[in-house]
Structures are given as C-alpha cells and as structure tokens.
Scaffold this motif. Structure first.
Motif, PDB file in Angstrom:
ATOM      1  N   HIS A   1      -6.158   5.055   6.681  1.00 56.35           N
ATOM      2  CA  HIS A   1      -7.048   4.023   7.191  1.00 56.35           C
ATOM      3  C   HIS A   1      -6.622   2.682   6.612  1.00 56.35           C
ATOM      4  O   HIS A   1      -6.231   2.620   5.448  1.00 56.35           O
ATOM      5  CB  HIS A   1      -8.495   4.302   6.761  1.00 56.35           C
ATOM      6  N   PRO A   2      -6.706   1.646   7.396  1.00 56.94           N
ATOM      7  CA  PRO A   2      -6.360   0.329   6.843  1.00 56.94           C
ATOM      8  C   PRO A   2      -7.467  -0.200   5.942  1.00 56.94           C
ATOM      9  O   PRO A   2      -7.993  -1.281   6.143  1.00 56.94           O
ATOM     10  CB  PRO A   2      -6.166  -0.542   8.091  1.00 56.94           C
ATOM     11  N   GLU A   3      -7.836   0.590   4.989  1.00 53.75           N
ATOM     12  CA  GLU A   3      -8.895   0.206   4.054  1.00 53.75           C
ATOM     13  C   GLU A   3      -8.432   0.457   2.634  1.00 53.75           C
ATOM     14  O   GLU A   3      -7.839   1.497   2.343  1.00 53.75           O
ATOM     15  CB  GLU A   3     -10.156   1.025   4.321  1.00 53.75           C
ATOM     16  N   LEU A   4      -8.758  -0.504   1.804  1.00 49.77           N
ATOM     17  CA  LEU A   4      -8.309  -0.421   0.429  1.00 49.77           C
ATOM     18  C   LEU A   4      -8.837   0.833  -0.264  1.00 49.77           C
ATOM     19  O   LEU A   4      -8.150   1.441  -1.081  1.00 49.77           O
ATOM     20  CB  LEU A   4      -8.776  -1.669  -0.320  1.00 49.77           C
ATOM     21  N   ALA A   5     -10.036   1.217   0.081  1.00 49.60           N
ATOM     22  CA  ALA A   5     -10.631   2.407  -0.534  1.00 49.60           C
ATOM     23  C   ALA A   5      -9.764   3.634  -0.264  1.00 49.60           C
ATOM     24  O   ALA A   5      -9.586   4.490  -1.140  1.00 49.60           O
ATOM     25  CB  ALA A   5     -12.030   2.610   0.006  1.00 49.60           C
ATOM     26  N   CYS A   6      -9.240   3.711   0.924  1.00 52.70           N
ATOM     27  CA  CYS A   6      -8.418   4.860   1.284  1.00 52.70           C
ATOM     28  C   CYS A   6      -7.066   4.816   0.570  1.00 52.70           C
ATOM     29  O   CYS A   6      -6.541   5.844   0.159  1.00 52.70           O
ATOM     30  CB  CYS A   6      -8.226   4.918   2.797  1.00 52.70           C
ATOM     31  N   LEU A   7      -6.542   3.623   0.424  1.00 55.38           N
ATOM     32  CA  LEU A   7      -5.291   3.489  -0.309  1.00 55.38           C
ATOM     33  C   LEU A   7      -5.480   3.937  -1.750  1.00 55.38           C
ATOM     34  O   LEU A   7      -4.676   4.693  -2.298  1.00 55.38           O
ATOM     35  CB  LEU A   7      -4.808   2.031  -0.273  1.00 55.38           C
ATOM     36  N   ARG A   8      -6.587   3.491  -2.328  1.00 57.65           N
ATOM     37  CA  ARG A   8      -6.867   3.870  -3.721  1.00 57.65           C
ATOM     38  C   ARG A   8      -7.018   5.379  -3.857  1.00 57.65           C
ATOM     39  O   ARG A   8      -6.532   5.982  -4.805  1.00 57.65           O
ATOM     40  CB  ARG A   8      -8.148   3.170  -4.188  1.00 57.65           C
ATOM     41  N   LEU A   9      -7.714   5.951  -2.899  1.00 61.01           N
ATOM     42  CA  LEU A   9      -7.894   7.397  -2.929  1.00 61.01           C
ATOM     43  C   LEU A   9      -6.554   8.114  -2.816  1.00 61.01           C
ATOM     44  O   LEU A   9      -6.289   9.093  -3.515  1.00 61.01           O
ATOM     45  CB  LEU A   9      -8.793   7.829  -1.769  1.00 61.01           C
ATOM     46  N   ALA A  10      -5.734   7.608  -1.935  1.00 61.65           N
ATOM     47  CA  ALA A  10      -4.430   8.233  -1.729  1.00 61.65           C
ATOM     48  C   ALA A  10      -3.592   8.175  -2.995  1.00 61.65           C
ATOM     49  O   ALA A  10      -2.916   9.142  -3.358  1.00 61.65           O
ATOM     50  CB  ALA A  10      -3.707   7.542  -0.568  1.00 61.65           C
ATOM     51  N   VAL A  11      -3.659   7.043  -3.677  1.00 63.98           N
ATOM     52  CA  VAL A  11      -2.905   6.889  -4.917  1.00 63.98           C
ATOM     53  C   VAL A  11      -3.454   7.834  -5.975  1.00 63.98           C
ATOM     54  O   VAL A  11      -2.721   8.548  -6.663  1.00 63.98           O
ATOM     55  CB  VAL A  11      -2.968   5.421  -5.408  1.00 63.98           C
ATOM     56  N   LYS A  12      -4.770   7.865  -6.047  1.00 63.80           N
ATOM     57  CA  LYS A  12      -5.437   8.689  -7.040  1.00 63.80           C
ATOM     58  C   LYS A  12      -5.125  10.168  -6.841  1.00 63.80           C
ATOM     59  O   LYS A  12      -4.963  10.928  -7.801  1.00 63.80           O
ATOM     60  CB  LYS A  12      -6.945   8.461  -6.906  1.00 63.80           C
ATOM     61  N   ARG A  13      -5.042  10.550  -5.602  1.00 64.70           N
ATOM     62  CA  ARG A  13      -4.815  11.960  -5.303  1.00 64.70           C
ATOM     63  C   ARG A  13      -3.345  12.318  -5.196  1.00 64.70           C
ATOM     64  O   ARG A  13      -3.008  13.419  -4.751  1.00 64.70           O
ATOM     65  CB  ARG A  13      -5.475  12.303  -3.974  1.00 64.70           C
ATOM     66  N   SER A  14      -2.504  11.391  -5.524  1.00 61.73           N
ATOM     67  CA  SER A  14      -1.059  11.612  -5.374  1.00 61.73           C
ATOM     68  C   SER A  14      -0.715  12.048  -3.961  1.00 61.73           C
ATOM     69  O   SER A  14       0.119  12.912  -3.739  1.00 61.73           O
ATOM     70  CB  SER A  14      -0.565  12.666  -6.355  1.00 61.73           C
ATOM     71  N   ALA A  15      -1.388  11.442  -3.032  1.00 59.93           N
ATOM     72  CA  ALA A  15      -1.176  11.819  -1.637  1.00 59.93           C
ATOM     73  C   ALA A  15       0.179  11.361  -1.113  1.00 59.93           C
ATOM     74  O   ALA A  15       0.740  11.989  -0.222  1.00 59.93           O
ATOM     75  CB  ALA A  15      -2.282  11.237  -0.769  1.00 59.93           C
ATOM     76  N   PHE A  16       0.679  10.305  -1.680  1.00 61.81           N
ATOM     77  CA  PHE A  16       1.958   9.795  -1.183  1.00 61.81           C
ATOM     78  C   PHE A  16       3.116  10.745  -1.458  1.00 61.81           C
ATOM     79  O   PHE A  16       3.806  11.147  -0.539  1.00 61.81           O
ATOM     80  CB  PHE A  16       2.236   8.397  -1.737  1.00 61.81           C
ATOM     81  N   PRO A  17       3.315  11.109  -2.725  1.00 61.81           N
ATOM     82  CA  PRO A  17       4.410  12.058  -2.971  1.00 61.81           C
ATOM     83  C   PRO A  17       4.215  13.381  -2.255  1.00 61.81           C
ATOM     84  O   PRO A  17       5.184  14.051  -1.912  1.00 61.81           O
ATOM     85  CB  PRO A  17       4.403  12.237  -4.493  1.00 61.81           C
ATOM     86  N   ARG A  18       2.968  13.734  -2.016  1.00 60.40           N
ATOM     87  CA  ARG A  18       2.717  14.988  -1.329  1.00 60.40           C
ATOM     88  C   ARG A  18       3.056  14.866   0.155  1.00 60.40           C
ATOM     89  O   ARG A  18       3.690  15.731   0.724  1.00 60.40           O
ATOM     90  CB  ARG A  18       1.253  15.382  -1.491  1.00 60.40           C
ATOM     91  N   ALA A  19       2.615  13.769   0.728  1.00 59.37           N
ATOM     92  CA  ALA A  19       2.853  13.582   2.161  1.00 59.37           C
ATOM     93  C   ALA A  19       4.322  13.350   2.461  1.00 59.37           C
ATOM     94  O   ALA A  19       4.821  13.756   3.513  1.00 59.37           O
ATOM     95  CB  ALA A  19       2.025  12.407   2.671  1.00 59.37           C
TER      96      ALA A  19
END
Ligand code: ZN
Length: 131
Positions: free
Chosen positions: A76-94
């Motif tokens: 989502h183009p929302e900062l909250a989602c970016l933060r969540l993604a970072v927090k959950r290590s979603a980037f390296p996973r995805a």
C-alpha cells in the motif's frame, strides 16, 4: 480486455449470441497482498515494487508504470505499511534475499513532504526571551 488464445480469431459476428462479454464483469479486478499489512486489495491501489540488480546488489524499486519485469511485490502506498513491511522483514522474504530499499523509502518520503510551492513559511527564528 480479454486474451484471445486462438491465433485464427475469426471475427464473424454470427457467433455473438449471448452478448455476455459486453456486460463488463467488474469483479475481475486482480487482488494482491500487501507485504506490509498483508491485506488483500485491488492491484490498482497497491504500489508495485520490483527487484532490480545493480552491480550485483539487489535493490527494490518502485515500479510506478508497472512495466518493469522481475520479481515483484505489492505494498500500500502508506507509510504504515512500509514500516510494517520493514518490521516484518517482508522485503527479504518477498524478494528472496537481502535487498536495499532506499529507493522505496525515498519514494515514501516524497509522498510525505508534498511540495508546498513557494508557500509562506512562518517559521520564526528564536528571538530570545518572550516578553
Ligand atoms: Zn498494506
């Protein structure tokens, strides 16, 4: 928009009997999962992220035109989602490995400080003590 699989698409109108195609099935919006909040949403409202390789380093780019090829993810183009993604290590996973997200962060930052043009900045320098 539909994909005609047959190479010999005969354009004879005689086959049009039901006219089901013209009704426009609106429920066919592709759904994608946000890697931040992990909620599903219309592809249209999500931001496409794509992994690019630069000099052996993997980085994530914001694919605004949705034309870049490569492994993609949605957010989502929302900062909250970016933060969540970072927090959950979603980037390296995805993206199956370590990726730099500087570009994404920059994109979000640009979202935040919307250029106010030549707006009047009423920022006053600290003028010592108040009276
Ligand atoms: Zn989200």
């Amino acid at each position: 928009m539909y994909k005609a699989g047959s190479p010999s698409a005969s354009r004879s109108p005689a086959a049009a009997s039901g006219a089901a195609r013209e009704t426009g099935d609106r429920t066919h919006v592709p759904q994608r999962t946000c890697i931040g909040c992990r909620k599903k949403d219309d592809q249209a409202v999500l931001l496409r992220l794509v992994r690019v390789s630069m000099e052996g380093v993997n980085a994530v780019r914001v694919d605004q035109d949705r034309r870049m090829s490569g492994r993609g993810a949605w957010l989502h183009p929302e900062l909250a989602c970016l933060r969540l993604a970072v927090k959950r290590s979603a980037f390296p996973r995805a993206f199956r490995g370590a990726v730099g997200i500087t570009d994404v962060e920059r994109w979000f930052k640009a979202l935040e400080d919307v250029p106010t043009g030549n707006g009047f900045k009423t920022v006053q320098p600290e003028s010592g003590s108040e009276i």
